[in-house]
Design an enzyme around this catalytic site. Structure first.
Site, PDB file in Angstrom:
ATOM      1  N   ASP A  31       0.375 -15.804  14.285  1.00  0.00           N
ATOM      2  CA  ASP A  31      -0.675 -15.646  13.275  1.00  0.00           C
ATOM      3  C   ASP A  31      -2.002 -15.318  13.948  1.00  0.00           C
ATOM      4  OD1 ASP A  31       1.277 -16.296  11.588  1.00  0.00           O
ATOM      5  OD2 ASP A  31       0.416 -18.209  10.907  1.00  0.00           O
ATOM      6  N   ALA A  32      -2.235 -15.962  15.111  1.00  0.00           N
ATOM      7  CA  ALA A  32      -3.517 -15.739  15.800  1.00  0.00           C
ATOM      8  C   ALA A  32      -3.641 -14.281  16.240  1.00  0.00           C
ATOM      9  CB  ALA A  32      -3.623 -16.669  16.999  1.00  0.00           C
ATOM     10  N   GLU A  33      -2.528 -13.730  16.725  1.00  0.00           N
ATOM     11  CA  GLU A  33      -2.564 -12.321  17.138  1.00  0.00           C
ATOM     12  C   GLU A  33      -2.814 -11.425  15.928  1.00  0.00           C
ATOM     13  OE1 GLU A  33       0.497 -11.907  20.870  1.00  0.00           O
ATOM     14  OE2 GLU A  33       1.242 -12.717  19.002  1.00  0.00           O
ATOM     15  N   ASP A  35      -4.294 -12.299  13.144  1.00  0.00           N
ATOM     16  CA  ASP A  35      -5.677 -12.480  12.707  1.00  0.00           C
ATOM     17  C   ASP A  35      -6.639 -11.642  13.532  1.00  0.00           C
ATOM     18  OD1 ASP A  35      -4.959 -14.188  10.737  1.00  0.00           O
ATOM     19  OD2 ASP A  35      -5.464 -16.024  11.822  1.00  0.00           O
ATOM     20  N   LEU A  77      -7.811 -15.045   2.797  1.00  0.00           N
ATOM     21  CA  LEU A  77      -9.044 -15.725   3.187  1.00  0.00           C
ATOM     22  C   LEU A  77      -9.565 -15.107   4.470  1.00  0.00           C
ATOM     23  CD1 LEU A  77      -7.844 -19.418   2.662  1.00  0.00           C
ATOM     24  CD2 LEU A  77      -9.649 -18.306   1.357  1.00  0.00           C
ATOM     25  N   GLU A 108      -9.871 -28.741   2.584  1.00  0.00           N
ATOM     26  CA  GLU A 108      -8.446 -29.055   2.419  1.00  0.00           C
ATOM     27  C   GLU A 108      -7.676 -28.472   3.592  1.00  0.00           C
ATOM     28  OE1 GLU A 108      -7.073 -26.881  -0.984  1.00  0.00           O
ATOM     29  OE2 GLU A 108      -8.786 -27.482  -2.190  1.00  0.00           O
ATOM     30  N   LYS A 110      -5.075 -26.169   5.432  1.00  0.00           N
ATOM     31  CA  LYS A 110      -4.477 -24.867   5.134  1.00  0.00           C
ATOM     32  C   LYS A 110      -3.003 -24.962   5.512  1.00  0.00           C
ATOM     33  CE  LYS A 110      -5.267 -19.916   5.912  1.00  0.00           C
ATOM     34  NZ  LYS A 110      -3.894 -19.552   5.950  1.00  0.00           N
ATOM     35  N   ASP A 112       0.672 -23.914   6.255  1.00  0.00           N
ATOM     36  CA  ASP A 112       1.309 -22.691   6.747  1.00  0.00           C
ATOM     37  C   ASP A 112       2.656 -22.525   6.070  1.00  0.00           C
ATOM     38  OD1 ASP A 112       1.714 -20.442   8.141  1.00  0.00           O
ATOM     39  OD2 ASP A 112       2.081 -21.402  10.082  1.00  0.00           O
ATOM     40  N   ARG A 131       3.141 -13.687  -3.399  1.00  0.00           N
ATOM     41  CA  ARG A 131       1.908 -12.914  -3.415  1.00  0.00           C
ATOM     42  C   ARG A 131       2.158 -11.407  -3.489  1.00  0.00           C
ATOM     43  NH1 ARG A 131      -3.126 -13.114   0.710  1.00  0.00           N
ATOM     44  NH2 ARG A 131      -1.620 -12.390   2.245  1.00  0.00           N
ATOM     45  N   GLU A 166       1.133 -23.500  -2.320  1.00  0.00           N
ATOM     46  CA  GLU A 166       1.883 -23.113  -1.129  1.00  0.00           C
ATOM     47  C   GLU A 166       3.202 -23.878  -1.076  1.00  0.00           C
ATOM     48  OE1 GLU A 166       0.078 -20.895   0.563  1.00  0.00           O
ATOM     49  OE2 GLU A 166       0.925 -20.785   2.577  1.00  0.00           O
ATOM     50  N   TYR A 209      -2.896 -25.802  -5.194  1.00  0.00           N
ATOM     51  CA  TYR A 209      -4.294 -25.906  -4.765  1.00  0.00           C
ATOM     52  C   TYR A 209      -5.298 -25.198  -5.675  1.00  0.00           C
ATOM     53  CZ  TYR A 209      -3.005 -21.554  -2.326  1.00  0.00           C
ATOM     54  OH  TYR A 209      -2.532 -20.318  -2.025  1.00  0.00           O
ATOM     55  N   LYS A 295      -9.660 -21.812  11.258  1.00  0.00           N
ATOM     56  CA  LYS A 295      -8.344 -21.891  11.899  1.00  0.00           C
ATOM     57  C   LYS A 295      -8.365 -22.840  13.101  1.00  0.00           C
ATOM     58  CE  LYS A 295      -5.268 -19.151  10.344  1.00  0.00           C
ATOM     59  NZ  LYS A 295      -4.878 -17.914  10.655  1.00  0.00           N
ATOM     60  N   CYS A 388      30.003 -21.848  29.078  1.00  0.00           N
ATOM     61  CA  CYS A 388      29.098 -22.991  28.922  1.00  0.00           C
ATOM     62  C   CYS A 388      28.608 -23.453  30.302  1.00  0.00           C
ATOM     63  CB  CYS A 388      29.824 -24.130  28.209  1.00  0.00           C
ATOM     64  SG  CYS A 388      28.866 -25.651  28.182  1.00  0.00           S
ATOM     65  N   CYS A 391      30.389 -27.115  30.877  1.00  0.00           N
ATOM     66  CA  CYS A 391      31.831 -27.360  30.999  1.00  0.00           C
ATOM     67  C   CYS A 391      32.621 -26.079  31.264  1.00  0.00           C
ATOM     68  CB  CYS A 391      32.356 -28.036  29.746  1.00  0.00           C
ATOM     69  SG  CYS A 391      32.290 -26.963  28.304  1.00  0.00           S
ATOM     70  N   CYS A 406      29.039 -23.936  22.319  1.00  0.00           N
ATOM     71  CA  CYS A 406      30.157 -24.378  23.142  1.00  0.00           C
ATOM     72  C   CYS A 406      31.008 -25.246  22.214  1.00  0.00           C
ATOM     73  CB  CYS A 406      29.638 -25.212  24.312  1.00  0.00           C
ATOM     74  SG  CYS A 406      30.933 -26.208  25.063  1.00  0.00           S
ATOM     75  N   CYS A 412      32.837 -31.615  26.927  1.00  0.00           N
ATOM     76  CA  CYS A 412      31.611 -31.042  27.489  1.00  0.00           C
ATOM     77  C   CYS A 412      30.618 -32.175  27.757  1.00  0.00           C
ATOM     78  CB  CYS A 412      31.022 -30.025  26.519  1.00  0.00           C
ATOM     79  SG  CYS A 412      29.488 -29.307  27.106  1.00  0.00           S
TER      80      CYS A 412
HETATM   81  S1  IVH Z   1      -7.023 -21.141  -1.352  1.00  0.00           S
HETATM   82  C1  IVH Z   1      -8.368 -16.709  -2.648  1.00  0.00           C
HETATM   83  N1  IVH Z   1      -6.105 -23.265  -0.213  1.00  0.00           N
HETATM   84  O1  IVH Z   1      -3.690 -19.260   2.897  1.00  0.00           O
HETATM   85  C2  IVH Z   1      -7.347 -17.373  -1.850  1.00  0.00           C
HETATM   86  N2  IVH Z   1      -5.097 -21.184   0.336  1.00  0.00           N
HETATM   87  O2  IVH Z   1      -4.878 -16.932   4.268  1.00  0.00           O
HETATM   88  C3  IVH Z   1      -7.456 -18.808  -2.116  1.00  0.00           C
HETATM   89  N3  IVH Z   1      -3.239 -21.356   1.892  1.00  0.00           N
HETATM   90  O3  IVH Z   1      -2.890 -16.821   0.535  1.00  0.00           O
HETATM   91  C4  IVH Z   1      -6.492 -19.517  -1.363  1.00  0.00           C
HETATM   92  N4  IVH Z   1      -3.305 -23.544   2.123  1.00  0.00           N
HETATM   93  O4  IVH Z   1      -1.325 -18.779   0.771  1.00  0.00           O
HETATM   94  C5  IVH Z   1      -6.001 -21.933  -0.320  1.00  0.00           C
HETATM   95  N5  IVH Z   1      -5.395 -25.260   0.687  1.00  0.00           N
HETATM   96  C6  IVH Z   1      -5.272 -23.935   0.588  1.00  0.00           C
HETATM   97  C7  IVH Z   1      -4.290 -23.202   1.272  1.00  0.00           C
HETATM   98  C8  IVH Z   1      -4.241 -21.815   1.132  1.00  0.00           C
HETATM   99  C9  IVH Z   1      -2.670 -22.423   2.469  1.00  0.00           C
HETATM  100  C10 IVH Z   1      -2.790 -19.965   2.096  1.00  0.00           C
HETATM  101  C11 IVH Z   1      -2.663 -19.179   0.838  1.00  0.00           C
HETATM  102  C12 IVH Z   1      -3.496 -17.957   1.024  1.00  0.00           C
HETATM  103  C13 IVH Z   1      -3.615 -17.907   2.504  1.00  0.00           C
HETATM  104  C14 IVH Z   1      -4.848 -17.155   2.904  1.00  0.00           C
END
Ligand code: IVH
Length: 673
Positions: A31-33, A35, A77, A108, A110, A112, A131, A166, A209, A295, A388, A391, A406, A412
């Site tokens: 994800d970092a890459e 992003d 986001l 809150e 986030k 994954d 989505r 999520e 959320y 992040k 293996c 063994c 195996c 084994c």
């Molecule tokens: S709010 C307008 N709250 O992160 C978008 N998103 O990178 C509002 N996600 O598509 C999203 N936890 O799938 C919100 N507490 C949280 C979340 C969250 C995970 C995900 C969500 C979103 C993605 C954006």
């Protein structure tokens, strides 16, 4: 021209990775890459408007699914990574609003996982979508309906309501699955397929959320409360705050505690609390102005991969492991990292001697992410051995499995080592002081050839003491620890056997159902032909048919039955009800009336997590009746039978004290730290 070329390249990269992530559920980069590519792309777009490049927010929905048009776009986001960027974001937002005072944010985790948007028409669940490309998603209604605790009907809501959130897999559920590289991909794979039976087996969870407009609801915090009251799961971890130091404190505390949280969090989301301000702030092309994702840092480093070795798991699964030149990442010395499986190794063409990038995320096993081929010294591709390493029996790959195994389970020694490691682990017999090298030694000297032999080691005490490296004291200690662990609860015993798909939760549910070892063992021995017991197991809360199949499979092998019998001869397995510790463990709860601070679904979940049992009707067997507002006939009956009745406030105290690492909003207006 040069910039345009770079934007074009970044755009193509994003399209390609979006396809891997959203369509194939198997991303090739972290994800970092992703992003960092996306951030660069958006920055260049901002600085060079009018070139006609779109803002990429997802991937077109797959043809496999019906399409659902979202009522409002599902946005993504923008990310920040530091306190400075947070201050900058807040200043920017305040400038936009022409505001002098501090802005209040709801912070809150986030999650994954995979986002969903569920539409309710007159309180009935009408559609549910992924989505997709942000405008049109894939219809996953049938799969969503089988997720534990996802409301199908809700009361006291607007005629049209869209709830978003999520879906995720917790680490326990993820560990029971094979063939997925992380919980997010496993959640996506479980949701984005067409058979709800499969979804049901996977034990997916969700947090809601957000929601579409609701009259009278003015703050993001109240949205969560509104949803929770109507039976939606909402994340209890949250903080409302006006101050950067407080927000950063929360960020750091969640980051530090990340490894104790049983699901993947990749950062925090800060949302302006006032919904009125959401309308004023509006959205950028791909993300709202009223929210930002902070992040967590990813821990990475580069080092030399010295050797690729195969490790053999408890059930015979072979995993390639990278032995690395030790490197310190985030304060921890790493010398081993996972290479997933054969396919992954082939695809990445990782070779011994390569310079590789390693990532350590949370408490999970470090992973090799990629190879820097410019430093390559070896001309030879790595070939996966066909024998293996323990063994030497021929490895097999079953058609429907991604993994290599195996199959020589009985002979084994590495499988036996892993099986015994599992048996002595804290969640099973909890025998202190026995590590891999001790077990390997006992097997090599033939003191142990099956799990029960652990409990006969005292016969060999004097002999063990004669070997180099075994002090009198250490042998006595190990034998004493073994002696003290002979008594075990039924659920730990079931877990200790290491049966495929039987994790701690499942073992617990089985113990609750079958009560005594004798009853459980008898039922399991004849499970193959016992339709009634099979049904009972399938009907247990949160259990899919894969658990039943694994049990049938395991008990069809007479050697396994013999192994259990012989183990049970050496230990004392206590019945379920008398074997529990903890205040809520084994206690039966009935809920009646309306709870004010959390939803009933969430309350039930808390009880289950702390080992309690939820029942629906009042009888003498019930230990506690939790009485909320407007409790009715159940309360009267409980009074009649003299059952302990507790109010919501007492329940919440009980729950918080009995649920490790859980902090609950006991008062909807209070802050949680
Ligand atoms: S709010 C307008 N709250 O992160 C978008 N998103 O990178 C509002 N996600 O598509 C999203 N936890 O799938 C919100 N507490 C949280 C979340 C969250 C995970 C995900 C969500 C979103 C993605 C954006």
């Amino acid at each position: 021209m040069k910039v345009e070329k770079e934007i074009q390249e970044l755009y193509e990269k994003l399209l390609q990775h979006n396809r891997k992530y959203y369509q194939d559920d198997s991303p090739e980069i972290t994800d970092a890459e992703y992003d960092s590519i996306k951030d660069r792309y958006l920055k260049l777009l901002d600085a060079n408007p009018g070139l006609g490049f779109p803002v990429v927010v997802g991937h077109p929905p797959s043809e496999k699914f019906q399409k659902v048009e979202h009522l409002s776009p599902m946005l993504s986001l923008r990310n920040i990574f530091s306190e400075e960027e947070l201050i900058e974001y807040i200043e920017r937002t305040k400038r936009f609003l022409n505001l002098k005072d501090d802005l209040e944010f709801l912070c809150e985790p986030k999650i994954d996982g995979v986002s969903f948007s569920a539409r309710y028409v007159k309180g009935k669940l009408y559609s549910c979508a992924t989505r997709g490309d942000g405008k049109v998603g894939e219809n996953i209604l049938d799969n969503m309906k089988v997720i534990n605790g996802f409301p199908i009907e809700i009361e006291d809501v607007p005629d049209l309501l869209e709830v978003r959130g999520e879906v995720f897999l917790d680490h326990d559920a993820f560990r029971t699955l094979e063939g997925f590289s992380n919980p997010r991909n496993a959640a996506a794979g479980s949701l984005r397929q067409l058979n709800p039976e499969i979804t049901k087996e996977r034990n997916l969870q969700y947090f809601a959320y957000s929601a579409s407009k609701i009259d009278g609801i003015k703050r993001q915090e109240d949205v969560l409360h509104f949803l929770s009251e109507r039976g939606f799961m909402t994340n209890p971890l949250r903080l409302s705050s006006l101050k950067v130091p407080e927000i950063m404190g929360f960020y750091n505390s969640v980051y530090r505690r990340r490894s104790q949280i049983n699901y993947d969090i990749d950062g925090l989301v800060y949302k302006v609390n006032s919904l009125k301000l959401h309308t004023r702030l509006g959205t950028l092309s791909d993300a709202p102005r009223w929210a930002i994702a902070h992040k967590f840092p990813s821990h990475r480093g580069k080092t030399i991969l010295e050797k690729i070795k195969l490790s053999v798991g408890r059930t015979g699964i072979i995993t390639p492991v990278a032995h690395l030149k030790p490197i310190t990442i985030g304060g921890v010395v790493i010398s081993r990292a996972s290479l997933y499986n054969e396919d992954e190794l082939k695809r990445k063409d990782i070779r011994e001697g390569d310079l590789v990038t390693v990532e350590r995320a949370g408490d999970v096993i470090p992973k090799v992410l990629e190879v820097d081929t410019s430093y390559r010294t070896s001309q030879k591709r790595f070939t996966f051995p066909d024998k293996c390493p323990s063994c030497s029996s021929t490895l097999i790959k079953k058609n429907n499995e991604a993994v290599i195994r195996c199959n020589n389970r009985k002979k084994c020694s590495e499988q036996l080592i892993q099986q015994i490691k599992h048996l002595v682990s804290a969640q099973a017999f909890d025998i202190d002081g026995i590590g891999t090298s001790h077990i390997a030694f006992f097997i090599e000297k033939e003191f142990i050839s099956e799990p029960a032999d652990i409990f006969c080691l005292d016969k060999h005490g004097d002999e063990i003491k004669k070997y180099d490296g075994w002090g009198e004291k250490s042998v006595e200690n190990i034998l004493k620890n073994i002696e003290n662990s002979r008594k075990i609860s039924l659920e730990k015993f079931i877990f200790s056997l290491g049966i495929k798909n039987i994790g701690e939760k499942t073992a617990y549910a089985l113990a609750q159902q079958f009560k005594s070892f004798a009853n459980w063992f008898n039922k399991m021995s004849t499970l193959k032909d016992d339709a009634q017991t099979k049904n009972e197991i399938r009907n247990l809360d949160g259990m899919g048919s894969c658990v039943c199949d694994s049990l049938v499979d395991f008990f069809s092998d007479p050697d396994n039955c013999d192994m259990i019998k012989s183990l049970s001869d050496h230990v004392i397995v206590s019945d379920h009800s008398v074997s529990m510790g903890g205040l809520l463990s084994g206690k039966k709860f009935v809920f009646t009336g309306t709870l004010l601070s959390i939803s009933r679904e969430e309350a039930k979940e808390i009880v289950k997590k702390a080992g309690g049992i939820i029942v629906n009707s009042i009888s003498k067997q019930v230990d506690y009746v939790v009485a909320g507002e407007k409790a009715g006939s159940k309360l009267a009956k409980a009074n009649e039978l003299g059952i302990t009745i507790i109010e919501e406030k007492t329940f919440m105290e009980l729950a918080v004290n009995n649920t490790p690492a859980l902090e609950i909003d006991t008062n909807s207006n209070s802050k949680i730290k």
